[in-house]
Design an enzyme around this catalytic site. Sequence first.
Site, PDB file in Angstrom:
ATOM      1  N   SER A 148       0.827  -1.218   0.000  1.00  0.00           N
ATOM      2  CA  SER A 148       0.000   0.000   0.000  1.00  0.00           C
ATOM      3  C   SER A 148       0.861   1.268   0.000  1.00  0.00           C
ATOM      4  O   SER A 148       0.481   2.281  -0.595  1.00  0.00           O
ATOM      5  CB  SER A 148      -0.983   0.005   1.165  1.00  0.00           C
ATOM      6  OG  SER A 148      -0.331   0.235   2.384  1.00  0.00           O
ATOM      7  N   ASN A 149       2.034   1.215   0.632  1.00  0.00           N
ATOM      8  CA  ASN A 149       2.930   2.381   0.553  1.00  0.00           C
ATOM      9  C   ASN A 149       3.509   2.532  -0.853  1.00  0.00           C
ATOM     10  O   ASN A 149       3.685   3.652  -1.343  1.00  0.00           O
ATOM     11  CB  ASN A 149       4.042   2.285   1.595  1.00  0.00           C
ATOM     12  CG  ASN A 149       3.566   2.751   2.959  1.00  0.00           C
ATOM     13  OD1 ASN A 149       3.336   3.936   3.166  1.00  0.00           O
ATOM     14  ND2 ASN A 149       3.386   1.816   3.875  1.00  0.00           N
ATOM     15  N   GLN A 176      -1.724   7.782   7.465  1.00  0.00           N
ATOM     16  CA  GLN A 176      -0.686   8.815   7.570  1.00  0.00           C
ATOM     17  C   GLN A 176       0.600   8.398   6.852  1.00  0.00           C
ATOM     18  O   GLN A 176       1.306   9.231   6.285  1.00  0.00           O
ATOM     19  CB  GLN A 176      -0.384   9.125   9.040  1.00  0.00           C
ATOM     20  CG  GLN A 176      -1.571   9.679   9.801  1.00  0.00           C
ATOM     21  CD  GLN A 176      -2.127  10.942   9.176  1.00  0.00           C
ATOM     22  OE1 GLN A 176      -1.375  11.843   8.814  1.00  0.00           O
ATOM     23  NE2 GLN A 176      -3.433  11.005   9.016  1.00  0.00           N
ATOM     24  N   GLU A 177       0.898   7.094   6.873  1.00  0.00           N
ATOM     25  CA  GLU A 177       2.089   6.606   6.148  1.00  0.00           C
ATOM     26  C   GLU A 177       1.999   7.031   4.686  1.00  0.00           C
ATOM     27  O   GLU A 177       2.983   7.449   4.076  1.00  0.00           O
ATOM     28  CB  GLU A 177       2.186   5.078   6.238  1.00  0.00           C
ATOM     29  CG  GLU A 177       2.466   4.549   7.627  1.00  0.00           C
ATOM     30  CD  GLU A 177       2.700   3.036   7.627  1.00  0.00           C
ATOM     31  OE1 GLU A 177       3.340   2.519   6.715  1.00  0.00           O
ATOM     32  OE2 GLU A 177       2.221   2.363   8.573  1.00  0.00           O
ATOM     33  N   HIS A 184       8.241   3.290   8.955  1.00  0.00           N
ATOM     34  CA  HIS A 184       8.001   2.400  10.088  1.00  0.00           C
ATOM     35  C   HIS A 184       6.751   2.886  10.838  1.00  0.00           C
ATOM     36  O   HIS A 184       6.606   4.090  11.068  1.00  0.00           O
ATOM     37  CB  HIS A 184       9.222   2.409  11.016  1.00  0.00           C
ATOM     38  CG  HIS A 184       9.090   1.474  12.173  1.00  0.00           C
ATOM     39  ND1 HIS A 184       9.226   0.111  12.048  1.00  0.00           N
ATOM     40  CD2 HIS A 184       8.807   1.708  13.479  1.00  0.00           C
ATOM     41  CE1 HIS A 184       9.038  -0.458  13.231  1.00  0.00           C
ATOM     42  NE2 HIS A 184       8.792   0.488  14.110  1.00  0.00           N
ATOM     43  N   LEU A 238      18.481  -1.991  13.341  1.00  0.00           N
ATOM     44  CA  LEU A 238      17.065  -2.115  12.982  1.00  0.00           C
ATOM     45  C   LEU A 238      16.276  -0.846  13.320  1.00  0.00           C
ATOM     46  O   LEU A 238      16.355  -0.336  14.440  1.00  0.00           O
ATOM     47  CB  LEU A 238      16.457  -3.309  13.736  1.00  0.00           C
ATOM     48  CG  LEU A 238      14.976  -3.585  13.494  1.00  0.00           C
ATOM     49  CD1 LEU A 238      14.731  -4.058  12.071  1.00  0.00           C
ATOM     50  CD2 LEU A 238      14.455  -4.606  14.493  1.00  0.00           C
TER      51      LEU A 238
HETATM   52  C1  GAR Z   1       3.662  -0.644   6.760  1.00  0.00           C
HETATM   53  O1  GAR Z   1       2.840  -0.400   7.872  1.00  0.00           O
HETATM   54  C2  GAR Z   1       5.104  -0.253   7.058  1.00  0.00           C
HETATM   55  O2  GAR Z   1       5.207   0.881   7.866  1.00  0.00           O
HETATM   56  C3  GAR Z   1       5.580  -1.484   7.787  1.00  0.00           C
HETATM   57  O3  GAR Z   1       5.031  -2.554   7.051  1.00  0.00           O
HETATM   58  C4  GAR Z   1       3.788  -2.139   6.492  1.00  0.00           C
HETATM   59  C5  GAR Z   1       3.818  -2.449   5.013  1.00  0.00           C
HETATM   60  O4  GAR Z   1       2.561  -2.198   4.439  1.00  0.00           O
HETATM   61  N1  GAR Z   1       7.026  -1.538   7.835  1.00  0.00           N
HETATM   62  C6  GAR Z   1       7.719  -1.961   8.890  1.00  0.00           C
HETATM   63  O5  GAR Z   1       7.200  -2.388   9.900  1.00  0.00           O
HETATM   64  C7  GAR Z   1       9.221  -1.879   8.741  1.00  0.00           C
HETATM   65  N2  GAR Z   1       9.879  -1.999  10.010  1.00  0.00           N
HETATM   66  P1  GAR Z   1       2.421  -2.025   2.872  1.00  0.00           P
HETATM   67  O6  GAR Z   1       3.035  -3.283   2.247  1.00  0.00           O
HETATM   68  O7  GAR Z   1       0.923  -1.981   2.650  1.00  0.00           O
HETATM   69  O8  GAR Z   1       3.124  -0.774   2.470  1.00  0.00           O
END
Ligand code: GAR
Length: 216
Positions: free
Chosen positions: A15-16, A175-176, A111, A146
């Site tokens: 999704s990001n 928000q991401e 994150h 990490l």
């Molecule tokens: C997101 O929430 C991102 O912040 C997290 O994984 C998810 C991926 O979602 N990343 C971490 O936890 C990295 N430490 P997405 O595949 O829908 O973008």
Amino acid sequence: MAGMKLAILISGRGSNLQALIGAAAEPGYPAEICLVVSNRADAGGLKIAAAAGIDTAVIKTGDFDSRDDFDDALDARIRESGADMICLAGFMWLLGESFVHGWRDRLLNIHPSLLPAFKGLHVQAQAVEMGVRFSGCTVHFVRPELDDGPIIVQAVVPVLPGDDTETLSARILEQEHTIYPLAVRWIAEGRVRVSGERVLVEGGDPPEQTLISPAV
Ligand code: GAR
């Protein structure tokens, strides 16, 4: 710096990645995506990338004898794509020191917590469990440890009394999708400088660097 080329690394849903593809499609956005790499063949984000006509690659950790060999193959594929910068977008694998140094200050991660709080996995569940009143998300430059490195932008969201992991994760994720394209934009516009462990954004005063969710 117009037309900065991005390689996006994923392991899952994407999704990001989708948010970055959407931003890059906007007129005048200063970055474009030249490659999406997944370390899992079944990552949903691969379909999103293919549908957008972006080159994809699957490089699986299990296909290599060592972590370094994996990192080297990944590095070679990304360099071949002509990428200027790498965005980790739900990439669930810790990259080695030499890879990280090779892309110093050109390697970003998102994150789902207000770093340095809650590093690692299942951080939204931990935030609910710990009863924190606020959580959020962070875009930062990657360092070998990490979930560590200079913070570019954070968004804050409230943790509401009835929240569970799912509802909090959804509020953070929204928000991401705003702050990742924003951080990339600032960098691609040449406005970001790393000074020690701090990030300075030219012309970005503190309120612009710290978005507070309207729900607060
Ligand atoms: C997101 O929430 C991102 O912040 C997290 O994984 C998810 C991926 O979602 N990343 C971490 O936890 C990295 N430490 P997405 O595949 O829908 O973008």
